[in-house]
Write a protein that holds these residues in place. Structure first.
Motif, short mmCIF file in Angstrom:
data_model
loop_
_atom_site.label_atom_id
_atom_site.label_comp_id
_atom_site.label_asym_id
_atom_site.label_seq_id
_atom_site.Cartn_x
_atom_site.Cartn_y
_atom_site.Cartn_z
N LEU A 49 47.46 49.52 41.41
CA LEU A 49 46.13 48.67 41.25
C LEU A 49 45.25 49.51 41.67
O LEU A 49 44.84 49.83 42.58
CB LEU A 49 46.54 47.40 42.20
CG LEU A 49 45.36 46.53 41.83
CD1 LEU A 49 45.03 45.88 40.58
CD2 LEU A 49 45.56 45.32 43.02
N HIS A 50 44.43 49.74 40.64
CA HIS A 50 43.19 50.78 40.58
C HIS A 50 42.01 49.87 40.29
O HIS A 50 41.74 49.16 39.38
CB HIS A 50 43.41 51.50 39.42
CG HIS A 50 42.50 52.99 39.59
ND1 HIS A 50 41.41 52.80 39.89
CD2 HIS A 50 42.88 54.25 39.33
CE1 HIS A 50 40.78 54.10 39.99
NE2 HIS A 50 41.88 54.75 39.40
N GLY A 122 44.00 47.20 36.44
CA GLY A 122 42.61 46.95 36.97
C GLY A 122 42.43 45.87 37.25
O GLY A 122 43.28 44.77 36.91
N LEU A 123 41.18 45.38 38.04
CA LEU A 123 41.02 44.14 38.79
C LEU A 123 40.50 43.22 37.25
O LEU A 123 40.48 41.83 37.86
CB LEU A 123 40.02 44.05 39.51
CG LEU A 123 40.02 44.98 40.96
CD1 LEU A 123 38.85 45.03 41.80
CD2 LEU A 123 41.07 44.03 41.81
N ASN A 124 40.31 43.76 36.29
CA ASN A 124 39.87 43.06 35.24
C ASN A 124 41.07 42.26 34.44
O ASN A 124 40.88 41.12 33.85
CB ASN A 124 39.43 43.70 33.96
CG ASN A 124 40.41 44.98 33.33
OD1 ASN A 124 40.99 45.47 34.23
ND2 ASN A 124 40.53 44.62 32.15
N LYS A 129 39.57 35.00 38.37
CA LYS A 129 40.14 34.64 39.82
C LYS A 129 39.37 35.54 40.69
O LYS A 129 38.64 36.55 40.58
CB LYS A 129 41.63 34.94 39.86
CG LYS A 129 42.73 34.15 38.95
CD LYS A 129 42.73 32.71 39.48
CE LYS A 129 43.59 31.82 38.92
NZ LYS A 129 43.70 30.49 39.36
N VAL A 130 39.27 34.98 41.94
CA VAL A 130 39.06 35.61 43.20
C VAL A 130 39.98 36.49 43.70
O VAL A 130 41.13 36.10 43.84
CB VAL A 130 38.27 34.80 44.26
CG1 VAL A 130 38.06 35.69 45.31
CG2 VAL A 130 37.09 34.11 43.76
N VAL A 131 40.12 37.73 43.76
CA VAL A 131 41.13 38.61 44.02
C VAL A 131 41.21 39.28 45.55
O VAL A 131 40.19 39.69 46.00
CB VAL A 131 41.42 39.83 43.11
CG1 VAL A 131 42.56 40.61 43.52
CG2 VAL A 131 41.53 39.30 41.80
#
Length: 285
Positions: A49-50, A122-124, A129-131
């Motif tokens: 997870l980058h 990635g976070l995208n 959502k809030v991660v």
């Protein structure tokens, strides 16, 4: 690493109870976040997870054993070392847990990923959502934007630029605290990596003791030489971190355009990313 990077994971419980919006992870020796997933209901992979990636990538080595992904399209991707020609695959699915899955994903191919991982996400992927990335419990928790955040967390402004996320931090150099924006980069195993302009403007090479030099490779094998030293204090939010590793590049000014905080600092906190509201919440572990 700095370039567009991938999103991928597999089903695993790690002996923990996994909630509907919870994804377990493990850490490698560089404190990279590793999530397991299944692509196209066939291929299981370990993915990093980058936090500085916005595409789903798989390494060339791992691509050789994958049965369900066909890299039949060509395009280019940016990385630390420049623009790189690569191949990608369209319309893939990704399953992270029984409750969390995605479809219609492009997967890109590159040379490198974190240790013991097959690729990156990635976070995208979790854009709506809030991660929360909880290093204590080793879980990623997906929250709704309306969910309340505990007051134990300190609010820090999040700066977004082309799906890259930055926070402001302060370097204590001599008697001066110098502010700068830092890319949150969970693929970088070091502490602080300074951009060329900041290093030159503040005479960093003359103000810290250089402990060693090393070559740093980006995801496509481009090599950049770095100098490493130790900084007395780095301030992030209301937190003061002592004796941080600090690095900066040699060579032409302007090649390294972003300052970075890596996992040596990131893993000292639990993070909650509220990207929609340009906030990140930090709790020191």
């Amino acid at each position: 690493m700095f370039g567009h990077i991938a999103l991928f994971l597999s089903i695993i419980s790690f002996g923990r109870v996994v909630g509907q919006d919870t994804i377990p992870f493990s850490l490698n020796s560089d404190n990279n976040i590793i999530i397991k997933g299944v692509v196209n209901d066939v291929d299981s992979l370990d993915l990093m997870l980058h936090t500085a990636a916005n595409v789903f990538t798989i390494t060339k080595e791992s691509a050789l054993r994958i049965k369900s992904v066909r890299f039949e399209n060509k395009d280019s991707i940016d990385s630390w070392g420049g623009n790189n020609e690569t191949v990608f695959s369209k319309n893939n699915t990704l399953k992270l847990t029984d409750e969390i899955s995605f479809d219609s994903l492009h997967i890109w191919q590159n040379d490198y990923s974190g240790k013991t991982t097959d690729g990156k996400i990635g976070l995208n992927l979790f854009a709506d959502k809030v991660v929360e990335i909880n290093f204590e419990k080793q879980i990623v928790v997906l929250k709704n934007v309306t969910d309340k955040i505990s007051k134990d967390n300190r609010t820090v402004k999040l700066y977004a630029q082309n799906d890259l996320y930055f926070v402001e931090g302060g370097l204590l150099i001599g008697s001066d605290t110098i502010a700068n924006k830092y890319l949150i980069h969970s693929g970088y195993a070091g502490g602080i990596l300074l951009d060329d302009e900041f290093s030159s403007k503040n005479n960093i090479a003359q103000k810290i003791e250089i402990t060693n030099e090393q070559d740093l490779k980006d995801s496509y094998g481009n090599i950049l030489k770095t100098y490493n030293g130790t900084l007395n204090q780095f301030i992030l939010g209301n937190n003061c971190i002592e004796k941080c590793e600090i690095s900066f590049f040699s060579g032409s000014i302007g090649k390294q355009k972003m300052s970075v905080i890596g996992t040596a600092i990131i893993s000292k906190f639990n993070w909650i990313f509220d990207i929609k509201n340009n906030l990140v919440y930090l709790r020191r572990i």
